[in-house]
Design a protein around this motif. Structure first.
Motif, PDB file in Angstrom:
ATOM      1  N   GLN A  18      53.113  46.544  51.882  1.00 59.32           N
ATOM      2  CA  GLN A  18      52.035  47.050  52.716  1.00 59.32           C
ATOM      3  C   GLN A  18      51.226  45.980  53.426  1.00 59.32           C
ATOM      4  O   GLN A  18      50.405  46.308  54.283  1.00 59.32           O
ATOM      5  CB  GLN A  18      51.093  47.900  51.866  1.00 59.32           C
ATOM      6  CG  GLN A  18      51.804  49.077  51.242  1.00 59.32           C
ATOM      7  CD  GLN A  18      50.906  49.832  50.281  1.00 59.32           C
ATOM      8  OE1 GLN A  18      49.803  49.418  49.986  1.00 59.32           O
ATOM      9  NE2 GLN A  18      51.393  50.959  49.800  1.00 59.32           N
ATOM     10  N   THR A  19      51.421  44.710  53.084  1.00 56.71           N
ATOM     11  CA  THR A  19      50.631  43.651  53.713  1.00 56.71           C
ATOM     12  C   THR A  19      51.530  42.547  54.231  1.00 56.71           C
ATOM     13  O   THR A  19      52.672  42.379  53.774  1.00 56.71           O
ATOM     14  CB  THR A  19      49.618  43.032  52.723  1.00 56.71           C
ATOM     15  OG1 THR A  19      50.346  42.325  51.705  1.00 56.71           O
ATOM     16  CG2 THR A  19      48.714  44.087  52.100  1.00 56.71           C
ATOM     17  N   LEU A  20      50.987  41.780  55.149  1.00 51.72           N
ATOM     18  CA  LEU A  20      51.720  40.641  55.691  1.00 51.72           C
ATOM     19  C   LEU A  20      52.015  39.628  54.587  1.00 51.72           C
ATOM     20  O   LEU A  20      53.118  39.076  54.519  1.00 51.72           O
ATOM     21  CB  LEU A  20      50.908  39.993  56.823  1.00 51.72           C
ATOM     22  CG  LEU A  20      51.580  38.856  57.573  1.00 51.72           C
ATOM     23  CD1 LEU A  20      52.878  39.315  58.222  1.00 51.72           C
ATOM     24  CD2 LEU A  20      50.634  38.290  58.612  1.00 51.72           C
ATOM     25  N   ALA A  21      51.062  39.398  53.701  1.00 52.83           N
ATOM     26  CA  ALA A  21      51.266  38.447  52.606  1.00 52.83           C
ATOM     27  C   ALA A  21      52.418  38.874  51.702  1.00 52.83           C
ATOM     28  O   ALA A  21      53.238  38.036  51.294  1.00 52.83           O
ATOM     29  CB  ALA A  21      49.982  38.296  51.797  1.00 52.83           C
ATOM     30  N   GLU A  22      52.507  40.156  51.396  1.00 57.44           N
ATOM     31  CA  GLU A  22      53.616  40.650  50.572  1.00 57.44           C
ATOM     32  C   GLU A  22      54.947  40.432  51.274  1.00 57.44           C
ATOM     33  O   GLU A  22      55.922  39.995  50.650  1.00 57.44           O
ATOM     34  CB  GLU A  22      53.446  42.143  50.289  1.00 57.44           C
ATOM     35  CG  GLU A  22      52.321  42.480  49.355  1.00 57.44           C
ATOM     36  CD  GLU A  22      52.088  43.967  49.226  1.00 57.44           C
ATOM     37  OE1 GLU A  22      51.549  44.367  48.187  1.00 57.44           O
ATOM     38  OE2 GLU A  22      52.433  44.742  50.153  1.00 57.44           O
ATOM     39  N   LEU A  23      54.980  40.708  52.560  1.00 57.52           N
ATOM     40  CA  LEU A  23      56.217  40.552  53.316  1.00 57.52           C
ATOM     41  C   LEU A  23      56.629  39.088  53.408  1.00 57.52           C
ATOM     42  O   LEU A  23      57.802  38.760  53.243  1.00 57.52           O
ATOM     43  CB  LEU A  23      56.066  41.160  54.711  1.00 57.52           C
ATOM     44  CG  LEU A  23      57.315  41.188  55.574  1.00 57.52           C
ATOM     45  CD1 LEU A  23      58.488  41.869  54.862  1.00 57.52           C
ATOM     46  CD2 LEU A  23      57.021  41.883  56.896  1.00 57.52           C
ATOM     47  N   VAL A  24      55.687  38.214  53.629  1.00 54.74           N
ATOM     48  CA  VAL A  24      55.990  36.777  53.686  1.00 54.74           C
ATOM     49  C   VAL A  24      56.554  36.313  52.349  1.00 54.74           C
ATOM     50  O   VAL A  24      57.523  35.551  52.298  1.00 54.74           O
ATOM     51  CB  VAL A  24      54.743  35.970  54.082  1.00 54.74           C
ATOM     52  CG1 VAL A  24      54.944  34.485  53.865  1.00 54.74           C
ATOM     53  CG2 VAL A  24      54.361  36.253  55.532  1.00 54.74           C
ATOM     54  N   ASP A  25      55.957  36.768  51.245  1.00 59.32           N
ATOM     55  CA  ASP A  25      56.431  36.367  49.914  1.00 59.32           C
ATOM     56  C   ASP A  25      57.861  36.833  49.634  1.00 59.32           C
ATOM     57  O   ASP A  25      58.588  36.185  48.887  1.00 59.32           O
ATOM     58  CB  ASP A  25      55.510  36.916  48.830  1.00 59.32           C
ATOM     59  CG  ASP A  25      54.175  36.198  48.777  1.00 59.32           C
ATOM     60  OD1 ASP A  25      54.060  35.085  49.341  1.00 59.32           O
ATOM     61  OD2 ASP A  25      53.235  36.758  48.177  1.00 59.32           O
ATOM     62  N   LEU A  26      58.258  37.960  50.231  1.00 61.39           N
ATOM     63  CA  LEU A  26      59.581  38.525  49.981  1.00 61.39           C
ATOM     64  C   LEU A  26      60.593  38.216  51.077  1.00 61.39           C
ATOM     65  O   LEU A  26      61.740  38.664  50.990  1.00 61.39           O
ATOM     66  CB  LEU A  26      59.456  40.046  49.833  1.00 61.39           C
ATOM     67  CG  LEU A  26      58.613  40.523  48.662  1.00 61.39           C
ATOM     68  CD1 LEU A  26      58.360  42.021  48.773  1.00 61.39           C
ATOM     69  CD2 LEU A  26      59.297  40.195  47.355  1.00 61.39           C
ATOM     70  N   ALA A  27      60.209  37.468  52.080  1.00 58.13           N
ATOM     71  CA  ALA A  27      61.057  37.268  53.259  1.00 58.13           C
ATOM     72  C   ALA A  27      62.420  36.674  52.933  1.00 58.13           C
ATOM     73  O   ALA A  27      63.409  37.000  53.594  1.00 58.13           O
ATOM     74  CB  ALA A  27      60.333  36.387  54.284  1.00 58.13           C
TER      75      ALA A  27
ATOM     76  N   ALA B  56      52.728  35.068  61.527  1.00 56.04           N
ATOM     77  CA  ALA B  56      52.152  34.410  60.356  1.00 56.04           C
ATOM     78  C   ALA B  56      51.368  33.176  60.792  1.00 56.04           C
ATOM     79  O   ALA B  56      51.807  32.433  61.663  1.00 56.04           O
ATOM     80  CB  ALA B  56      53.261  34.016  59.378  1.00 56.04           C
ATOM     81  N   PRO B  57      50.208  32.960  60.197  1.00 54.99           N
ATOM     82  CA  PRO B  57      49.436  31.765  60.547  1.00 54.99           C
ATOM     83  C   PRO B  57      50.205  30.519  60.126  1.00 54.99           C
ATOM     84  O   PRO B  57      50.882  30.523  59.097  1.00 54.99           O
ATOM     85  CB  PRO B  57      48.144  31.911  59.743  1.00 54.99           C
ATOM     86  CG  PRO B  57      48.456  32.884  58.675  1.00 54.99           C
ATOM     87  CD  PRO B  57      49.570  33.750  59.173  1.00 54.99           C
ATOM     88  N   PRO B  58      50.127  29.455  60.915  1.00 53.79           N
ATOM     89  CA  PRO B  58      50.839  28.235  60.550  1.00 53.79           C
ATOM     90  C   PRO B  58      50.254  27.643  59.274  1.00 53.79           C
ATOM     91  O   PRO B  58      49.063  27.735  59.024  1.00 53.79           O
ATOM     92  CB  PRO B  58      50.617  27.305  61.741  1.00 53.79           C
ATOM     93  CG  PRO B  58      49.400  27.841  62.414  1.00 53.79           C
ATOM     94  CD  PRO B  58      49.354  29.316  62.134  1.00 53.79           C
ATOM     95  N   GLU B  59      51.129  27.055  58.483  1.00 52.50           N
ATOM     96  CA  GLU B  59      50.679  26.423  57.251  1.00 52.50           C
ATOM     97  C   GLU B  59      50.013  25.102  57.582  1.00 52.50           C
ATOM     98  O   GLU B  59      50.376  24.417  58.532  1.00 52.50           O
ATOM     99  CB  GLU B  59      51.872  26.179  56.323  1.00 52.50           C
ATOM    100  CG  GLU B  59      52.497  27.451  55.803  1.00 52.50           C
ATOM    101  CD  GLU B  59      53.626  27.169  54.834  1.00 52.50           C
ATOM    102  OE1 GLU B  59      53.691  26.033  54.322  1.00 52.50           O
ATOM    103  OE2 GLU B  59      54.434  28.074  54.611  1.00 52.50           O
ATOM    104  N   GLU B  60      49.036  24.747  56.778  1.00 50.41           N
ATOM    105  CA  GLU B  60      48.371  23.467  56.950  1.00 50.41           C
ATOM    106  C   GLU B  60      49.330  22.362  56.522  1.00 50.41           C
ATOM    107  O   GLU B  60      49.962  22.459  55.470  1.00 50.41           O
ATOM    108  CB  GLU B  60      47.110  23.403  56.084  1.00 50.41           C
ATOM    109  CG  GLU B  60      46.032  24.359  56.522  1.00 50.41           C
ATOM    110  CD  GLU B  60      45.456  23.968  57.877  1.00 50.41           C
ATOM    111  OE1 GLU B  60      45.306  22.766  58.147  1.00 50.41           O
ATOM    112  OE2 GLU B  60      45.177  24.880  58.669  1.00 50.41           O
TER     113      GLU B  60
END
Length: 82
Positions: free
Chosen positions: A31-40, A65-69
């Motif tokens: 349901q969230t972008l963070a969940e999707l990124v974690d499972l990509a 997705a925001p760029p990583e630092e």
């Protein structure tokens, strides 16, 4: 790159994916972008997720997705430090 799928907005704001992808993500309760990124990296494991569809999702994630630092090591190895 040619687009093979029509995309539409879904429950994850800013992300445009084919309806089939939204159906799979909904069934998997993502349901969230963070969940999707974690499972990509494991999208192909979901029932009904074809490899090309997983790639389409990953490409969409790169756009939203925001760029990583950068870490200190990456900064030291940057092209401006030659």
């Amino acid at each position: 790159m040619p687009r093979f799928y029509d995309t539409c907005a879904g429950p994850i704001g800013g992300l445009y994916l084919p309806p089939v992808a939204w159906d799979v993500l909904q069934r998997e309760t993502i349901q969230t972008l963070a969940e999707l990124v974690d499972l990509a990296d494991r999208l192909e494991q979901f029932d009904g997720m074809e490899p090309r569809m997983a790639e389409v999702i990953r490409e969409a994630l790169v756009r939203v997705a925001p760029p990583e630092e950068p870490t200190v090591g990456e900064m030291l190895l940057g092209p401006w430090c030659a």
